[in-house]
Design an enzyme around this catalytic site. Structure first.
Site, short mmCIF file in Angstrom:
data_model
loop_
_atom_site.label_atom_id
_atom_site.label_comp_id
_atom_site.label_asym_id
_atom_site.label_seq_id
_atom_site.Cartn_x
_atom_site.Cartn_y
_atom_site.Cartn_z
N GLU A 63 33.11 31.02 47.70
CA GLU A 63 33.28 31.23 46.26
C GLU A 63 31.95 31.69 45.66
O GLU A 63 30.91 31.04 45.83
CB GLU A 63 33.77 29.95 45.54
CG GLU A 63 33.91 30.23 44.04
CD GLU A 63 34.73 29.20 43.27
OE1 GLU A 63 35.31 28.29 43.88
OE2 GLU A 63 34.75 29.32 42.02
N GLU A 88 25.91 29.53 43.75
CA GLU A 88 25.77 29.39 42.29
C GLU A 88 24.29 29.13 41.96
O GLU A 88 23.76 28.08 42.31
CB GLU A 88 26.66 28.24 41.78
CG GLU A 88 26.52 27.92 40.31
CD GLU A 88 26.77 29.13 39.41
OE1 GLU A 88 27.91 29.60 39.33
OE2 GLU A 88 25.80 29.61 38.79
N ASP A 115 21.50 33.29 44.17
CA ASP A 115 22.25 34.54 44.19
C ASP A 115 22.97 34.68 45.54
O ASP A 115 22.37 34.47 46.59
CB ASP A 115 21.22 35.68 44.01
CG ASP A 115 21.86 37.03 43.80
OD1 ASP A 115 22.96 37.27 44.32
OD2 ASP A 115 21.24 37.85 43.12
N ASP A 137 30.64 36.53 34.89
CA ASP A 137 30.06 36.89 33.58
C ASP A 137 30.46 38.33 33.25
O ASP A 137 30.22 39.24 34.04
CB ASP A 137 28.52 36.80 33.66
CG ASP A 137 28.07 35.40 34.00
OD1 ASP A 137 28.43 34.47 33.26
OD2 ASP A 137 27.38 35.23 35.03
N LYS A 141 28.12 44.42 27.11
CA LYS A 141 27.45 45.65 26.63
C LYS A 141 27.45 46.71 27.72
O LYS A 141 27.12 46.41 28.87
CB LYS A 141 26.01 45.34 26.22
CG LYS A 141 25.92 44.41 25.02
CD LYS A 141 24.49 44.26 24.57
CE LYS A 141 24.48 43.41 23.33
NZ LYS A 141 23.51 42.33 23.36
N ASP A 173 39.24 36.71 31.94
CA ASP A 173 39.98 36.68 30.68
C ASP A 173 39.41 37.74 29.73
O ASP A 173 39.68 37.71 28.55
CB ASP A 173 39.92 35.29 30.03
CG ASP A 173 38.50 34.81 29.84
OD1 ASP A 173 37.56 35.57 30.13
OD2 ASP A 173 38.32 33.66 29.40
N THR A 211 39.62 26.08 35.78
CA THR A 211 38.20 25.68 35.80
C THR A 211 37.76 25.35 34.38
O THR A 211 38.44 25.69 33.42
CB THR A 211 37.28 26.80 36.34
OG1 THR A 211 37.31 27.90 35.43
CG2 THR A 211 37.69 27.26 37.72
N ARG A 212 36.59 24.73 34.28
CA ARG A 212 36.05 24.34 32.97
C ARG A 212 35.87 25.57 32.10
O ARG A 212 36.24 25.58 30.93
CB ARG A 212 34.68 23.71 33.20
CG ARG A 212 34.35 22.57 32.31
CD ARG A 212 33.22 21.83 32.98
NE ARG A 212 31.95 22.40 32.55
CZ ARG A 212 31.19 21.86 31.60
NH1 ARG A 212 31.58 20.76 31.00
NH2 ARG A 212 30.05 22.38 31.28
N GLU A 214 37.39 28.35 32.25
CA GLU A 214 38.67 28.90 31.84
C GLU A 214 39.26 28.10 30.69
O GLU A 214 39.68 28.67 29.67
CB GLU A 214 39.63 28.90 33.03
CG GLU A 214 40.93 29.59 32.72
CD GLU A 214 41.93 29.42 33.85
OE1 GLU A 214 41.52 29.26 35.01
OE2 GLU A 214 43.13 29.46 33.56
C1 LIG Z 1 31.21 32.68 33.56
S1 LIG Z 1 30.69 31.67 34.85
C2 LIG Z 1 32.22 31.17 35.62
C3 LIG Z 1 32.03 30.00 36.51
C4 LIG Z 1 33.26 29.54 37.31
N1 LIG Z 1 33.72 30.55 38.25
C5 LIG Z 1 34.39 29.07 36.41
O1 LIG Z 1 35.44 29.76 36.37
O2 LIG Z 1 34.24 28.05 35.74
C6 LIG Z 1 30.04 32.85 36.06
C7 LIG Z 1 29.09 32.19 37.05
O3 LIG Z 1 28.68 33.16 38.03
C8 LIG Z 1 27.36 32.84 38.40
N2 LIG Z 1 26.73 34.03 39.01
C9 LIG Z 1 26.33 35.16 38.38
N3 LIG Z 1 25.77 36.01 39.24
C10 LIG Z 1 25.82 35.41 40.47
C11 LIG Z 1 25.36 35.79 41.76
N4 LIG Z 1 24.74 36.94 41.96
N5 LIG Z 1 25.56 34.94 42.80
C12 LIG Z 1 26.20 33.75 42.59
N6 LIG Z 1 26.64 33.34 41.37
C13 LIG Z 1 26.45 34.15 40.33
C14 LIG Z 1 26.69 32.42 37.09
O4 LIG Z 1 25.53 31.64 37.29
C15 LIG Z 1 27.82 31.67 36.39
O5 LIG Z 1 27.74 30.27 36.62
#
Ligand SMILES: C[S@@+](CC[C@H](N)C(=O)[O-])C[C@H]1O[C@@H](n2cnc3c(N)ncnc32)[C@H](O)[C@@H]1O
Length: 234
Positions: A63, A88, A115, A137, A141, A173, A211-212, A214
């Site tokens: 994931e 994460e 990352d 994310d 923009k 979403d 998920t939280r 969501e």
């Molecule tokens: C909007 S959150 C959604 C989190 C989770 N999937 C959920 O549905 O609750 C997106 C997550 O992706 C992580 N993320 C962004 N770029 C990433 C990368 N290159 N490698 C791993 N995680 C990453 C961010 O830190 C963030 O916690």
């Protein structure tokens, strides 16, 4: 000059820390993370993800961006014979998953608190049985679109590391990101969309928990879209 596709940016732009953590959660980062952490050995050699686990696993799932880890913990509990890797960089989320691992006694989760891309680069061909990128994310923009984690570079690496017949699950979403996802997935020869009717992307599959992020963002808009793709035969 770069040979990377134009909508790929390899830097991580998100947050690594959020609000100050409760001492108990902060402590887990020191005491529990080392025991489940994915540490990539020096050098660029491929790393078999099964070796991250201290028991035999029948498959390995990944994931990307697990947030607070609710989905990963849910999958790990229901599939104890599968090794789950979560990547994460947001340490507040990592701490929450560590708390769930402790609370639920989950022995089949390994965490890369960073990352995902350096890990993806090191995984052998066809070494993953399933991939998840849930509510990434959206970087709304236009000048930030190259930061989106669903991009040709990451999709190429997933195409290489997912085995034939492996599923790649995406969710969003954000309507603009949805169009972007559909366009990039459609353009990629390694993936076929499994949807046959609208309910296949509108209705949450039974084995796909909320998920939280969501639930926090449920706003009465069009709602989330659940996309399931399969890695086609090579
Ligand atoms: C909007 S959150 C959604 C989190 C989770 N999937 C959920 O549905 O609750 C997106 C997550 O992706 C992580 N993320 C962004 N770029 C990433 C990368 N290159 N490698 C791993 N995680 C990453 C961010 O830190 C963030 O916690």
């Amino acid at each position: 000059m770069t040979d990377r596709p134009p909508d790929t940016d390899r830097r991580f732009h998100g947050r690594r820390r959020g609000r100050r953590l409760r001492p108990g959660l902060e402590r887990l980062l020191e005491t529990a993370l080392p025991g489940v952490s994915v540490d990539l050995p020096d050098g660029g050699a491929p790393v078999d993800p099964r070796t991250f686990f201290d028991r035999e696993v029948r498959d390995v799932w990944l994931e990307i961006g697990f947030g607070a880890g609710e989905h990963l913990a849910w999958q790990a509990e229901r599939h104890p014979d599968v090794g789950m890797i979560g990547a994460e960089p947001y340490l507040n989320g990592v701490a929450r998953l560590l708390a769930a691992i402790e609370r639920q006694g989950l022995g089949n989760i390994r965490i890369l608190a960073d990352d995902v891309r350096p890990l993806l680069d090191r995984l052998p061909d066809a070494s993953l049985g399933r991939g998840f990128i849930l509510f990434p994310d959206p970087w709304p923009k236009t000048r930030h679109h190259a930061r989106r984690i669903v991009n040709p570079g990451v999709l190429d690496t997933l195409a290489r590391t997912l085995g034939e017949g492996a599923e790649l699950r995406l969710a969003t979403d954000d309507q603009d990101y949805l169009v972007w996802m559909l366009r990039h997935m459609e353009a990629h020869p390694a993936f076929d969309w499994l949807a046959e009717r609208a309910d296949d992307w509108r209705v949450r599959p039974d084995d796909w928990p909320d998920t939280r992020y969501e639930s926090k963002n449920r706003s009465g808009g069009p709602g989330p879209t659940f996309l399931r793709y399969v890695r086609v035969p090579r």
